[in-house]
Design a protein around this motif. Structure first.
Motif: not given
Length: 591
Positions: A63-64, A393-395, A402-403, A507-508
């Motif tokens: 995770l970044m 989801m991280k985007l 939470t998400s 996702v990339y």
């Protein structure tokens, strides 16, 4: 005389009851949902945690933070604030960077190329936008306000020209799953389910522990390749064993709700473990802990009686059935076992006569070939969309913990919806509606401004693909003919692993444009939704046994047939409900 009378009575009893022809026929006698089955259901819990942790832990290991900028060491000894250092050394984002992320107005990958030593005595405190720019020379500074720990991606600085490293590492993990599918599948078929279960979990355990000691991209990829070999089989081998011992009436509940309860709990908990532990190395070790349960499997888990039968070891299968009978407090007559043993011997002979078929036979008849290709494409695209929504989801939200947890919770209502509706609406229309929901809400998410509403729409889209993925588990196993069913399902799921490899690259695409990932996922979801309607319905139909039956399967069905309408012609066909319930075929397909 009395023995003759008793024999006659036994014969009459056999005539009155249904003949015991297969494994499902004997389950009611030994107990099909008793204490034995519920104990097995409980044993699934730690293995479900293993499955979720192996699947999703790498997401949090890499995770970044979204905010980072060049570190300029020449300013470290200047007596100015951090804000002044930033203003003096970091240029504004260029057009290309703004297209990727319009919220970040500064450059993440460039710094001003000037002589700061000479500048120090000049009194200049504000940068000149015309100064030349160069890529970061001394690493990066990260803003950890939303992600409270340094992941391996941040530690090794997989950003800018190395931003794809995390994506490659995730793909390597799923390459490992392809290798593991062959290796542990072979072990499961030839040496038993328990040896395969123990071996794959042991490999996953040692690979996860080794991950904690990685200090480079290549060592991380190697460890994740090893861990990936355990993925799927770490849970699914036991899942198959458990469902095999459950009676037909209870399989839909146990198959859906075991995954719904356990997988939901474990995947929803994982983000908070990462948040509270706040150390990627410790997280790798902690998430490896549940795999230790596999070393106790020989004392906790029974070998598959069906596997014993498939290998011709009928006495050992009878031994397993008697253990189940005893635990459930049942008493089974000798005649029942003898009749079942006779059926098993006949089944073994029949199986040996079908050994000449290969997966290539699926492509020798035109319609069967069409069905096989459609099933393969259906599963491939569903996995691609599912993984895409997981990693995307991280985007959607900076509060990824939470998400991610909320999105994982959609597994439970998806399982409940399937349990209630699947055997009423059928596979085609449930698959169509669920993927249509996914497509619609993927596009709605694009139209929403950033914030809670965007995350909510993304979660609804995830809910839709969750339902479709669960349907996809069983579709192929119900539609392919018996003589090549196992080989055909294995082929489809091995090809599906390639979707796992491709998924992170969808996702990339966000590095090119933030809207691209959801656009692609929405379009793919719509394609899968439409495609589902062009496949036969399997609900209430006899499963095809021969290649010819597989080629003719579903010919008489109308495109608009809705199984929930009992007056349709398809409900009046000669086809009866299969004795082998659909839920069992579903769990067989994960191999």
């Amino acid at each position: 005389m009395s023995s003759t009378v008793n024999a006659a009575l036994v014969g009459d009893d056999v005539e009155k009851r249904k003949r015991i022809e297969n494994f499902d026929d004997i389950l009611p006698y030994i107990g099909d949902a008793g204490l034995y089955q519920w104990l097995l259901f409980l044993i699934l819990l730690p293995f479900a945690f293993v499955y979720a942790f192996l699947y999703f832990t790498q997401f949090f290991l890499t995770l970044m933070p979204n905010e980072y900028w060049c570190r300029v060491v020449e300013l470290d000894d200047w007596n100015i604030t951090d804000a002044q250092k930033f203003a003096l050394s970091i240029p504004p984002a260029d057009t290309e960077e703004l297209l990727v992320d319009s919220d970040i107005l500064y450059s993440k990958c460039q710094m001003y190329d000037i002589d700061y030593s000479a500048l120090k005595n000049s009194g200049v405190i504000n940068a000149d936008p015309t100064w030349p720019k160069v890529p970061c020379r001394h690493g990066w500074t990260f803003n950890y306000s939303t992600i409270p720990y340094v992941s391996i991606a941040a530690e090794l600085e997989w950003v800018c020209d190395k931003a794809y490293y995390s994506t490659v590492a995730q793909s390597v993990f799923f390459v490992g799953s392809i290798i593991g599918g062959f290796i542990f599948g072979y072990i499961a078929d030839h040496y038993g389910r328990l040896p395969a279960l123990i071996a794959c979990n042991a490999v996953g355990f040692f690979g996860s522990i080794a991950t904690a000691f990685c200090n480079s991209f290549w060592t991380f990829c190697l460890c994740r390749l090893i861990v990936g070999t355990a993925f799927d089989n770490c849970f699914n081998i036991l899942f198959i064993i458990v469902i095999e011992y459950v009676g037909p009436r209870h399989r839909t509940f146990m198959a859906n709700m075991s995954f719904g309860f356990y997988f939901t709990a474990s995947s929803a908990l994982l983000p908070w473990l990462a948040y509270w532990i706040a150390d990627w190395r410790i997280l790798s070790g902690v998430t490896a802990a549940p795999l230790v349960i596999a070393f106790a499997a020989p004392w906790l888990v029974p070998e598959s009686a069906r596997w014993y039968i498939s290998k011709g070891n009928i006495p050992k299968a009878m031994e397993m059935l008697r253990k189940c009978e005893k635990c459930n407090g049942k008493t089974v007559s000798k005649e029942i076992y003898e009749e079942f043993e006779q059926s098993c011997n006949e089944m073994v002979k029949l199986e040996s006569s079908n050994n000449g078929y290969t997966v290539l036979d699926l492509f020798k008849k035109p319609r069967l070939s069409y069905i096989t290709v459609m099933l393969t494409l259906y599963w491939l695209l569903i996995i691609l969309v599912f993984d895409g929504h997981v990693w995307n989801m991280k985007l959607l939200d900076p509060d990824v913990f939470t998400s991610f947890s909320l999105a994982a919770l959609t597994e439970l209502p998806a399982a409940i919806a399937l349990t209630v509706l699947l055997d009423k609406w059928g596979r085609r229309w449930m698959g169509f509606l669920s993927m249509l929901i996914c497509a619609i809400f993927s596009f709605v998410t694009l139209a929403m401004p950033p914030g809670g509403a965007t995350v909510a729409m993304g979660i609804v889209a995830r809910f839709g693909v969750n339902i479709a993925a669960n349907i996809g588990f069983q579709y192929a196993a119900e539609m392919l003919p018996t003589v090549v069913r196992a080989q055909g399902v294995s082929l489809i799921h091995i090809i599906g692993y390639f979707a796992h490899i491709i998924g992170p690259y969808v996702v990339y695409l966000g590095e090119i444009s933030p809207s691209l990932p959801l656009t692609v996922l929405g379009l793919l979801s719509f394609v899968v939704a439409v495609q589902a309607l062009f496949m036969p319905e399997t609900l209430g139909q006899d499963l095809p046994q021969t290649l010819e039956e597989g080629n003719d399967f579903g010919r008489e069905q109308s495109f608009w047939w809705l199984p929930c309408i009992s007056s349709t012609n398809e409900k009046k066909k000669k086809f009866r409900k299969s004795r082998t319930p659909t839920s069992l075929q579903r769990v067989s397909s994960v191999r």
